[in-house]
Motif scaffolding. Structure first.
Motif, short mmCIF file in Angstrom:
data_model
loop_
_atom_site.label_atom_id
_atom_site.label_comp_id
_atom_site.label_asym_id
_atom_site.label_seq_id
_atom_site.Cartn_x
_atom_site.Cartn_y
_atom_site.Cartn_z
N ALA A 1 -64.14 39.90 -64.33
CA ALA A 1 -62.78 40.40 -64.53
C ALA A 1 -62.54 41.73 -63.83
N PRO A 2 -63.47 42.70 -63.87
CA PRO A 2 -63.23 43.95 -63.13
C PRO A 2 -63.05 43.74 -61.64
N MET A 3 -63.78 42.78 -61.05
CA MET A 3 -63.63 42.54 -59.62
C MET A 3 -62.32 41.83 -59.30
N ARG A 4 -61.84 41.00 -60.22
CA ARG A 4 -60.52 40.39 -60.00
C ARG A 4 -59.42 41.44 -60.07
N ARG A 5 -59.57 42.42 -60.95
CA ARG A 5 -58.59 43.51 -61.01
C ARG A 5 -58.66 44.36 -59.73
N LEU A 6 -59.86 44.60 -59.24
CA LEU A 6 -60.00 45.38 -58.01
C LEU A 6 -59.35 44.67 -56.83
N HIS A 7 -59.55 43.36 -56.75
CA HIS A 7 -58.91 42.62 -55.65
C HIS A 7 -57.39 42.68 -55.74
N TRP A 8 -56.84 42.71 -56.95
CA TRP A 8 -55.39 42.85 -57.11
C TRP A 8 -54.96 44.21 -56.57
N LEU A 9 -55.70 45.28 -56.89
CA LEU A 9 -55.37 46.61 -56.38
C LEU A 9 -55.35 46.64 -54.86
N VAL A 10 -56.34 45.99 -54.25
CA VAL A 10 -56.53 46.10 -52.81
C VAL A 10 -55.56 45.22 -52.03
N THR A 11 -55.28 44.02 -52.53
CA THR A 11 -54.56 43.02 -51.75
C THR A 11 -53.06 42.97 -52.01
N ARG A 12 -52.59 43.51 -53.13
CA ARG A 12 -51.18 43.40 -53.48
C ARG A 12 -50.47 44.72 -53.28
N PRO A 13 -49.24 44.72 -52.73
CA PRO A 13 -48.52 45.97 -52.54
C PRO A 13 -48.36 46.77 -53.83
N GLU A 14 -48.06 46.07 -54.94
CA GLU A 14 -47.92 46.79 -56.19
C GLU A 14 -49.26 47.36 -56.67
N GLY A 15 -50.35 46.65 -56.35
CA GLY A 15 -51.68 47.16 -56.69
C GLY A 15 -52.01 48.43 -55.91
N ARG A 16 -51.67 48.44 -54.62
CA ARG A 16 -51.92 49.63 -53.81
C ARG A 16 -51.07 50.81 -54.27
N LEU A 17 -49.89 50.52 -54.79
CA LEU A 17 -49.04 51.58 -55.33
C LEU A 17 -49.67 52.18 -56.58
N VAL A 18 -50.17 51.33 -57.46
CA VAL A 18 -50.87 51.81 -58.66
C VAL A 18 -52.08 52.64 -58.26
N SER A 19 -52.82 52.17 -57.26
CA SER A 19 -54.01 52.89 -56.82
C SER A 19 -53.65 54.26 -56.26
N ARG A 20 -52.57 54.32 -55.49
CA ARG A 20 -52.19 55.59 -54.84
C ARG A 20 -51.79 56.65 -55.87
N TYR A 21 -50.94 56.26 -56.83
CA TYR A 21 -50.39 57.26 -57.75
C TYR A 21 -51.16 57.34 -59.06
N GLY A 22 -51.84 56.27 -59.45
CA GLY A 22 -52.58 56.30 -60.70
C GLY A 22 -54.03 56.67 -60.54
N LEU A 23 -54.63 56.30 -59.38
CA LEU A 23 -56.06 56.51 -59.16
C LEU A 23 -56.36 57.47 -58.02
N ARG A 24 -55.31 58.04 -57.41
CA ARG A 24 -55.46 59.00 -56.29
C ARG A 24 -56.25 58.39 -55.14
N THR A 25 -56.05 57.10 -54.91
CA THR A 25 -56.77 56.42 -53.84
C THR A 25 -55.77 55.65 -52.99
N ARG A 26 -55.72 55.97 -51.71
CA ARG A 26 -54.77 55.36 -50.78
C ARG A 26 -55.49 54.25 -50.02
N ILE A 27 -55.02 53.02 -50.16
CA ILE A 27 -55.71 51.84 -49.61
C ILE A 27 -54.94 51.33 -48.40
N HIS A 28 -55.66 51.02 -47.33
CA HIS A 28 -55.05 50.46 -46.13
C HIS A 28 -54.51 49.06 -46.43
N HIS A 29 -53.36 48.74 -45.87
CA HIS A 29 -52.73 47.45 -46.15
C HIS A 29 -53.30 46.32 -45.28
#
Length: 278
Positions: free
Chosen positions: A169-197
């Motif tokens: 389950a943690p890896m499925r959540r990580l893939h959502w962060l990395v692959t989905r635009p809304e996931g990358r938005l959560v990562s940028r502002y919630g986790l201070r991590t900017r992911i390449h699209h």
């Protein structure tokens, strides 16, 4: 911040220590081979100031944190403090993390970030360099040692063996962060991590493919038997690929990466590195 040549220092607080003849702690930006500024910190280590400690001032650990970490996170500073009892320590924030520039490629171009930090450690005069990576950073130290070499020992903690793993389950959540635009938005502002699209193109060498290329450099693979991200088939695949030049520690009761690594384990890792590097 404008890009500069690889290895160029953008800002620096480096200064010699007049009492020891060594270096005081310093913080600087290093530039990678592709021009990304990487926020980096050097700690000369407590052994420099302790005359009764073993003569390990030539040893430096370069610590590669996990995904969503950065050089100022408490768990990264705790790892650095533990390893500083054995030698100097370089910590840094991967691209897209903390104050570093660029965007995270989740383990691909991050090899260049580690290469810049290792180069800095050598420039500071350290004869023995040990890379220590956790989770994503664990995969990066394996690939760096295979592709760039130039280190004296490698420690990979909680690393995946293969890409695109979604079995927990943690890896499925990580893939959502990395692959989905809304996931990358959560990562940028919630986790201070900017992911390449952009997706990987080409797909980088996997950790299990990298491991055989590390020999004869000493390799330590560490994994908790309660890791919620990567089950034990991952470290076992890495150990099998390493053959005789690798060593596997399966830690009872340990979870995932820096947060789960107890101080006693970090001390054992420091002892192993001091004995095996160079």
């Amino acid at each position: 911040m404008s890009n500069g040549p690889a290895g160029h220092t953008a800002r620096s607080t480096d200064r010699p220590n007049p009492e020891t003849g060594g270096w005081a702690p310093m913080r600087t930006f290093l530039y990678t081979a592709d021009g990304i500024p990487i926020d980096s910190v050097y700690n000369p280590g407590t052994v420099v100031y302790d005359a009764s400690a073993p003569p390990s001032r030539d040893l430096v650990f370069v610590v590669a944190h996990g995904f969503t970490g950065d050089v100022d996170r408490p768990h990264v500073r705790r790892v650095a403090a533990a390893l500083a009892r054995h030698g100097a320590v370089v910590t840094f924030s991967f691209r897209g993390h903390g104050a570093s520039g660029g965007r995270s490629t989740v383990g691909d171009r991050e090899v260049l970030d580690l290469a810049a930090a290792v180069r800095w450690a050598r420039e500071l005069g350290h004869a023995r360099v040990v890379t220590v990576g956790f989770s994503m950073g664990g995969s990066v130290v394996l690939r760096h040692a295979a592709l760039h070499r130039g280190v004296d020992a490698v420690v990979s903690v909680s690393s995946p063996a293969r890409w695109y793993y979604r079995g927990t389950a943690p890896m499925r959540r990580l893939h959502w962060l990395v692959t989905r635009p809304e996931g990358r938005l959560v990562s940028r502002y919630g986790l201070r991590t900017r992911i390449h699209h952009r997706e990987w193109q080409p797909v980088p060498l996997s950790p299990v493919q990298a491991v055989p290329r590390i020999a004869p450099t000493p390799l330590l693979i560490v994994h908790g038997d309660r890791d919620g991200y990567f089950p034990l088939d991952h470290p076992r695949m890495l150990a099998a690929a390493a053959g005789d030049h690798g060593e596997l520690w399966v830690e009872p009761g340990m979870g995932h990466a820096e947060h789960a690594a107890p101080d006693a384990l970090l001390t054992r890792i420091g002892d192993w590195a001091a004995a095996r590097a160079g």
